[in-house]
Design a protein around this motif. Structure first.
Motif, mmCIF file in Angstrom:
data_model
loop_
_atom_site.group_PDB
_atom_site.id
_atom_site.type_symbol
_atom_site.label_atom_id
_atom_site.label_comp_id
_atom_site.label_asym_id
_atom_site.label_seq_id
_atom_site.Cartn_x
_atom_site.Cartn_y
_atom_site.Cartn_z
ATOM 1 N N MET A 42 0.756 -0.882 0.278
ATOM 2 C CA MET A 42 0.289 -0.188 -0.087
ATOM 3 C C MET A 42 0.640 1.315 -0.101
ATOM 4 N N LEU A 43 0.137 2.103 -0.799
ATOM 5 C CA LEU A 43 0.476 3.448 -0.795
ATOM 6 C C LEU A 43 1.172 3.975 0.906
ATOM 7 N N GLN A 44 2.176 4.325 0.726
ATOM 8 C CA GLN A 44 2.514 4.996 2.001
ATOM 9 C C GLN A 44 2.833 6.450 2.388
ATOM 10 N N LYS A 45 1.911 7.725 2.699
ATOM 11 C CA LYS A 45 2.390 8.970 2.661
ATOM 12 C C LYS A 45 2.635 9.231 4.273
ATOM 13 N N LYS A 46 3.752 10.758 4.071
ATOM 14 C CA LYS A 46 3.646 11.049 5.968
ATOM 15 C C LYS A 46 3.129 12.350 5.195
ATOM 16 N N ILE A 47 2.938 12.419 6.138
ATOM 17 C CA ILE A 47 2.355 14.235 5.898
ATOM 18 C C ILE A 47 2.432 14.472 7.994
ATOM 19 N N CYS A 48 2.997 16.028 7.488
ATOM 20 C CA CYS A 48 3.343 16.881 8.944
ATOM 21 C C CYS A 48 1.605 17.581 9.235
ATOM 22 N N LEU A 49 1.644 17.712 10.654
ATOM 23 C CA LEU A 49 1.141 19.199 11.439
ATOM 24 C C LEU A 49 1.943 19.828 11.570
ATOM 25 N N LEU A 50 2.080 21.169 11.200
ATOM 26 C CA LEU A 50 2.749 22.624 12.310
ATOM 27 C C LEU A 50 2.320 23.409 12.230
ATOM 28 N N GLY A 51 2.757 24.879 13.320
ATOM 29 C CA GLY A 51 1.657 25.669 13.479
ATOM 30 C C GLY A 51 2.601 26.008 14.680
ATOM 31 N N ALA A 52 1.767 27.086 15.740
ATOM 32 C CA ALA A 52 2.106 27.776 16.197
ATOM 33 C C ALA A 52 1.826 26.745 17.718
ATOM 34 N N PHE A 53 1.931 27.342 18.958
ATOM 35 C CA PHE A 53 1.452 26.266 19.922
ATOM 36 C C PHE A 53 -0.544 26.788 19.816
ATOM 37 N N GLY A 54 -0.845 25.503 20.219
ATOM 38 C CA GLY A 54 -2.031 25.885 20.628
ATOM 39 C C GLY A 54 -3.016 26.298 19.115
ATOM 40 N N VAL A 55 -2.598 25.960 18.320
ATOM 41 C CA VAL A 55 -3.365 26.269 16.991
ATOM 42 C C VAL A 55 -4.985 25.311 17.250
ATOM 43 N N GLY A 56 -4.104 24.719 17.421
ATOM 44 C CA GLY A 56 -4.984 22.827 17.297
ATOM 45 C C GLY A 56 -5.229 21.892 16.554
ATOM 46 N N LYS A 57 -3.597 21.737 16.765
ATOM 47 C CA LYS A 57 -2.967 20.383 15.899
ATOM 48 C C LYS A 57 -3.414 19.015 15.556
ATOM 49 N N ARG A 79 -9.707 15.105 15.779
ATOM 50 C CA ARG A 79 -11.111 14.993 14.788
ATOM 51 C C ARG A 79 -10.992 13.851 13.747
ATOM 52 N N TYR A 80 -10.040 13.672 12.795
ATOM 53 C CA TYR A 80 -9.668 13.186 11.854
ATOM 54 C C TYR A 80 -9.632 11.846 12.300
ATOM 55 N N VAL A 81 -9.050 11.119 12.748
ATOM 56 C CA VAL A 81 -8.371 9.739 12.963
ATOM 57 C C VAL A 81 -9.197 9.199 14.416
ATOM 58 N N ASP A 82 -9.841 9.911 15.058
ATOM 59 C CA ASP A 82 -11.423 9.281 16.298
ATOM 60 C C ASP A 82 -12.239 10.133 16.732
ATOM 61 N N THR A 83 -12.536 10.539 15.497
ATOM 62 C CA THR A 83 -13.683 11.899 15.863
ATOM 63 C C THR A 83 -13.690 12.091 16.817
ATOM 64 N N ILE A 84 -12.752 12.424 17.805
ATOM 65 C CA ILE A 84 -14.099 13.084 18.988
ATOM 66 C C ILE A 84 -12.268 14.883 19.471
ATOM 67 N N PHE A 85 -13.967 15.589 20.032
ATOM 68 C CA PHE A 85 -12.455 16.984 20.626
ATOM 69 C C PHE A 85 -12.535 16.841 21.610
ATOM 70 N N SER A 86 -11.968 17.363 22.369
ATOM 71 C CA SER A 86 -11.987 17.834 23.575
ATOM 72 C C SER A 86 -11.449 19.118 23.515
ATOM 73 N N ASP A 87 -11.764 19.904 24.851
ATOM 74 C CA ASP A 87 -11.477 21.670 25.135
ATOM 75 C C ASP A 87 -10.362 21.369 26.218
ATOM 76 N N THR A 88 -9.556 20.219 26.266
ATOM 77 C CA THR A 88 -8.898 20.710 27.656
ATOM 78 C C THR A 88 -7.480 20.464 26.471
ATOM 79 N N TYR A 89 -6.560 21.804 26.775
ATOM 80 C CA TYR A 89 -5.274 21.267 26.096
ATOM 81 C C TYR A 89 -4.089 20.951 27.174
#
Ligand SMILES: Nc1nc2c(ncn2[C@@H]2O[C@H](COP(=O)(O)OP(=O)(O)OP(=O)(O)O)[C@@H](O)[C@H]2O)c(=O)[nH]1
Ligand SMILES: [Mg+2]
Length: 167
Positions: free
Chosen positions: A1-16, A22-32
């Motif tokens: 199977m094709l494998q692709k590495k992707i990264c999430l980048l950005g400042a602290f606390g932006v929601g990475k 949300r994408y992998v587990d379909t959940i959200f938490s307000d806790t930081y």
């Protein structure tokens, strides 16, 4: 199977991390809970008739003193550059990261995510700055890890971009 590495980048606390949850587990938490180093997840998705395993690197945020480690970026086929719509300075952090990445790993596909779209009443991003970055070739999407708005679509769009690039 094709494998692709992707990264999430950005400042602290932006929601990475929240976007990955949300994408992998379909959940959200307000806790930081700030990410230390990097956390790696995997999700298989279909791009056209092909199955692609996305290897998702959720990388600790950066600020003036802590820059993203270049070694985490090696082998990345693409990345999501995340901005907190309620904190305009995080757009400048994203711009600075973007400049460095292009120098380090070359011009691989990326999408800029204006996250926390559910808090749009508190948004303070200067439209002319967004337009200037669009003119430089940035593509923006508005996401909310909280409501799930455009999250799946953005990962799918990046997956399509990184898969198309290979063929
Ligand atoms: N309202 C709202 N809050 C969000 C959203 N995404 C993330 N948050 C909140 O913002 C805070 C930071 O989220 P994280 O996902 O931990 O941010 P991060 O970018 O991974 O942070 P670092 O790992 O420290 O770089 C948490 O309290 C989340 O609940 C969103 O779309 N809407
Ligand atoms: Mg995190």
């Amino acid at each position: 199977m094709l494998q692709k590495k992707i990264c999430l980048l950005g400042a602290f606390g932006v929601g990475k991390t929240s976007l990955v949850r949300r994408y992998v587990d379909t959940i959200f938490s307000d806790t930081y809970l700030t990410t230390v180093g990097v956390k790696i997840d995997k999700k298989v998705m279909a791009v056209g008739s092909e199955e692609v395993a996305l290897i998702i690197w959720d990388i600790a945020g950066e600020d003036a003193v802590a820059a993203v480690r270049v070694s985490y970026l090696r082998g990345a086929a693409g990345y999501l550059l995340v901005v907190d719509g309620t904190r305009p300075e995080t757009l400048e952090t994203a711009a600075s990261i973007q400049g460095r990445i292009t120098a380090e790993i070359g011009a691989v596909p990326f999408l800029a995510l204006l996250n926390k779209a559910d808090l749009v009443d508190d948004w303070a991003l200067p439209p002319e700055r967004i337009q200037a970055l669009e003119a430089e070739g940035w593509t923006f999407r508005r996401t909310s890890a909280k409501t799930g708005d455009s999250v799946e679509e953005s990962f799918a769009e990046l997956a399509t971009l990184v898969t198309a690039k290979q063929q």
